[in-house]
Scaffold this active site. Structure first.
Site, PDB file in Angstrom:
ATOM      1  N   HIS A  28      -3.562   6.291  11.211  1.00  0.00           N
ATOM      2  CA  HIS A  28      -2.425   7.130  11.593  1.00  0.00           C
ATOM      3  C   HIS A  28      -2.953   8.390  12.253  1.00  0.00           C
ATOM      4  O   HIS A  28      -4.149   8.688  12.200  1.00  0.00           O
ATOM      5  CB  HIS A  28      -1.555   7.471  10.379  1.00  0.00           C
ATOM      6  CG  HIS A  28      -2.277   8.198   9.290  1.00  0.00           C
ATOM      7  ND1 HIS A  28      -3.172   7.583   8.447  1.00  0.00           N
ATOM      8  CD2 HIS A  28      -2.244   9.491   8.896  1.00  0.00           C
ATOM      9  CE1 HIS A  28      -3.648   8.453   7.574  1.00  0.00           C
ATOM     10  NE2 HIS A  28      -3.104   9.626   7.838  1.00  0.00           N
ATOM     11  N   ASP A  80      -0.680  18.519   9.597  1.00  0.00           N
ATOM     12  CA  ASP A  80      -2.132  18.588   9.474  1.00  0.00           C
ATOM     13  C   ASP A  80      -2.513  18.162   8.060  1.00  0.00           C
ATOM     14  O   ASP A  80      -1.793  18.444   7.100  1.00  0.00           O
ATOM     15  CB  ASP A  80      -2.633  20.015   9.718  1.00  0.00           C
ATOM     16  CG  ASP A  80      -2.804  20.345  11.191  1.00  0.00           C
ATOM     17  OD1 ASP A  80      -2.368  19.542  12.041  1.00  0.00           O
ATOM     18  OD2 ASP A  80      -3.355  21.415  11.499  1.00  0.00           O
ATOM     19  N   HIS A 139      -7.015   8.966  12.521  1.00  0.00           N
ATOM     20  CA  HIS A 139      -8.054   8.747  11.527  1.00  0.00           C
ATOM     21  C   HIS A 139      -7.622   7.606  10.625  1.00  0.00           C
ATOM     22  O   HIS A 139      -6.480   7.156  10.646  1.00  0.00           O
ATOM     23  CB  HIS A 139      -8.399  10.012  10.737  1.00  0.00           C
ATOM     24  CG  HIS A 139      -7.384  10.432   9.740  1.00  0.00           C
ATOM     25  ND1 HIS A 139      -6.189  11.017  10.082  1.00  0.00           N
ATOM     26  CD2 HIS A 139      -7.374  10.359   8.390  1.00  0.00           C
ATOM     27  CE1 HIS A 139      -5.503  11.306   8.996  1.00  0.00           C
ATOM     28  NE2 HIS A 139      -6.192  10.910   7.950  1.00  0.00           N
ATOM     29  N   HIS A 182       0.858  -1.190   0.000  1.00  0.00           N
ATOM     30  CA  HIS A 182       0.000   0.000   0.000  1.00  0.00           C
ATOM     31  C   HIS A 182       0.897   1.244   0.000  1.00  0.00           C
ATOM     32  O   HIS A 182       1.594   1.514   0.975  1.00  0.00           O
ATOM     33  CB  HIS A 182      -0.908  -0.012   1.229  1.00  0.00           C
ATOM     34  CG  HIS A 182      -1.919   1.097   1.227  1.00  0.00           C
ATOM     35  ND1 HIS A 182      -3.174   0.958   0.685  1.00  0.00           N
ATOM     36  CD2 HIS A 182      -1.863   2.373   1.686  1.00  0.00           C
ATOM     37  CE1 HIS A 182      -3.850   2.083   0.821  1.00  0.00           C
ATOM     38  NE2 HIS A 182      -3.065   2.959   1.423  1.00  0.00           N
TER      39      HIS A 182
END
Length: 365
Positions: A279, A285, A315, A241
């Site tokens: 992560h 941000d 998230h 991935h």
């Protein structure tokens, strides 16, 4: 750094591949996927919270291009000392020419068509185009079909990422870039031509008796240009991935812009994690602007929406994404990500329009 590598307990031979049954992988990394990293194998999803109290939480802005405040206007949604992010809906030609003395500018055309006439020549644009306007460039925007636009202003230049071992033609060939040919401005019958110049956040107006786009030739390495997100060629692997850093399209000081485009997914037979790994964005941000397609890792996200995940709060994929992932062989989604090294501030306009219940979406089974 290999000599400092350690491992303990249950872990995989290869990150994101053949995660132990019943476990959930978290990537704990520095420098926004570019630095040192470890992988942690949880018994529970890091997003399986039952409550969040305080300011730190995931944020979501549903599509807001129809809002009155955005009509023929760019509205600031996020900002820090390096970058500012705007949304706008343009239906009419701009009244005056413009020159930004504070920022380099990037326009991403979510919908619509038109052209930007610059001192370097004319740049026609359509849906999916990234347009780079260097600081100090005089230009004027003309709209032929109503436009929905994501605008990014940068205190530093937008540069291209290094290709490394992939070679110079990876990501996109240099011929995919559109560079304008020298041409004067199309408006030649006015008595006065106004340039609005942004300097230190304020607008000054300079008036000329001639069209200021009067350049008949130019040379050099600084110029306006564009690239279509549909010409971006993603790095793929059926056995691994690829992290978001592998999709970097533009690099600026203290932030990057990445393009997620339609691509084959990893092979289920290889045991590869198909959805984004958990992560918490330590050091960066993350803003994600959803352009088009089926965003299978997110529930109830439509084209034109934005998610914002600040540093420190986890998230990852929504619960249903794990179930859908193995059914899919490719993704048709297109999205623009802005990863900022310094914390972003949300504007009152964003906070007024955002979906304040977004953090609860991971709790919906």
């Amino acid at each position: 750094m290999a000599e400092n590598f350690k491992a303990s307990g249950v872990y995989t031979k290869q990150a994101h591949v053949k995660i132990p049954e019943g476990m959930f992988e978290e990537e704990h990394g520095r420098k926004g996927f570019f630095g040192r990293v470890s992988h942690l194998y949880h018994q529970n999803k890091p997003t399986d919270w039952t409550n969040i109290v305080g300011e730190l939480r995931p944020h979501n802005l549903p599509p807001v291009f129809e809002e009155k405040s955005l009509q023929n206007n760019f509205v600031k949604m996020f900002y820090n000392t390096d970058v500012e992010v705007y949304l706008g809906t343009m239906t009419a030609n701009f009244d005056s020419f413009f020159r930004n003395a504070d920022f380099d500018e990037l326009f991403f055309i979510h919908e619509g068509e038109g052209k930007i006439e610059t001192i370097y020549g004319h740049i026609p644009f359509v849906k999916g185009d990234y347009i780079i306007i260097p600081r100090g460039t005089t230009y004027k925007t003309y709209i032929s079909k109503p436009c929905k636009i994501l605008k990014v202003e940068s205190h530093s230049e937008f540069e291209e990422p290094t290709r490394g071992i992939l070679g110079p033609n990876a990501l996109y060939d240099q011929t995919a870039k559109f560079v304008p040919e020298a041409a004067v401005g199309s408006e030649q019958n006015l008595k006065e031509y106004h340039i609005d110049i942004k300097h230190r956040g304020k607008i000054s107006r300079v008036t000329y008796p001639f069209n200021p786009l009067d350049v008949t030739g130019w040379k050099g390495s600084l110029y306006a240009w564009k690239l279509s997100i549909y010409d971006y060629c993603p790095i793929n692997s059926h056995r691994y991935h690829i992290p978001p850093s592998g999709h970097t399209t533009f690099v600026a000081q203290n932030f990057v812009i990445c393009s997620f485009v339609a691509r084959p997914l990893e092979y289920t037979s290889e045991g590869v994690l198909k959805v984004p790994f958990f992560h918490s964005n330590i050091d960066y941000d993350e803003i994600l602007f959803y352009h088009q397609g089926n965003f299978f890792s997110r529930d109830n996200i439509d084209a034109g929406a934005i998610t914002y995940h600040p540093q420190g709060i986890h998230h990852g994929p929504h619960p249903k994404a794990f179930l859908k992932a193995n059914e899919n062989e490719f993704t048709d989604e297109y999205a623009v990500m802005i990863d900022a090294r310094n914390p972003l501030n949300m504007t009152p306009e964003f906070e007024k329009l955002e979906n304040k219940e977004y953090w609860k979406s991971w709790m919906l089974k």
